[in-house]
Scaffold this active site. Sequence first.
Site, short mmCIF file in Angstrom:
data_model
loop_
_atom_site.label_atom_id
_atom_site.label_comp_id
_atom_site.label_asym_id
_atom_site.label_seq_id
_atom_site.Cartn_x
_atom_site.Cartn_y
_atom_site.Cartn_z
N SER A 143 0.50 -1.24 0.44
CA SER A 143 0.05 -0.12 -0.12
C SER A 143 0.93 1.36 0.21
O SER A 143 1.93 1.16 0.43
CB SER A 143 -0.64 -0.02 1.23
OG SER A 143 -0.95 1.24 1.38
N TYR A 156 -2.98 -1.29 10.39
CA TYR A 156 -2.88 -1.64 8.64
C TYR A 156 -1.32 -1.13 8.44
O TYR A 156 -0.45 -1.45 7.35
CB TYR A 156 -3.36 -1.22 8.00
CG TYR A 156 -3.20 -1.19 6.88
CD1 TYR A 156 -3.87 -2.07 6.42
CD2 TYR A 156 -3.16 -0.09 6.05
CE1 TYR A 156 -3.93 -2.92 4.87
CE2 TYR A 156 -3.05 0.06 4.77
CZ TYR A 156 -4.16 -0.58 3.95
OH TYR A 156 -3.97 -1.32 2.57
#
Length: 255
Positions: A143, A156
């Site tokens: 990401s 995350y």
Amino acid sequence: MKLLGKVALVTGSAQGIGQAVAIRLAQEGADVIVDDRAIGESAQQTADAITKLGRKVHMIAGDLAKTADDRRVIADGVAKMGKIDILVNNAGVEKRADFWNVTEAEYDFVMQINLRGTFFITQDFVNHLISTKRPGRIINMSSVHEEMAFPHFSTYCASKGGLKMLCRNLAVELGPLGITINNIAPGAIATPINKALLNNPELMKLLESKIPLGRLGTPNDVAGLAAFLASDDAAYMTGSTFFVDGGLIRNYHEQ
Ligand code: BGC
């Protein structure tokens, strides 16, 4: 077709980016193992699209958080398809919470799927390649948040930061075995992981204003890069992260 004769396993390929990647790899000639936590209607849609392209497909349910499942997914995939050449570690989850409120259960849920599961399924895949003396490709769906802060998503970010170093470390350790590993770092892509955002027009507007290309990405915007990284054209690329984010990570304005 760049991937004829190859077998790819794509985790989390019942939906979103994983689904687009699985279909795209099949368009390039690969046979595909579709893996997700549960095999339902959406996994079947991925499989049907692959079959329609004339490629072989095998569906497996596995919970990445469980190492026994990771082992079974690789073993079963090899038993059904004969081998695996390409592993796309796509499955991932996120949980929004202020750092000071994150529970152990939330931490474990995110880390076990995004980092621990990816670690051990990759280990099983590498052991398969070693025992069959073959080269291979590993592609992690990371990401922009392996690099960029994402307040209220500390679990995350920790997991994606881990993926960044895992990629770099394994590039060095696995290079001599002819195995490459690279990370794809998507920005804001319209997929089920973003459901809350997609249903909030105000947040959407704000986010779009921060993306130089002015829109969220689509799963297909990401899938082409996965196909490229899996192909011979990327034979000399390993240990890098490639951003597919409409310029999001480079954006800074004083006003
Ligand atoms: C996250 C999304 C987020 C996007 C851009 C992705 O990795 O899964 O929730 O919108 O990054 O910040």
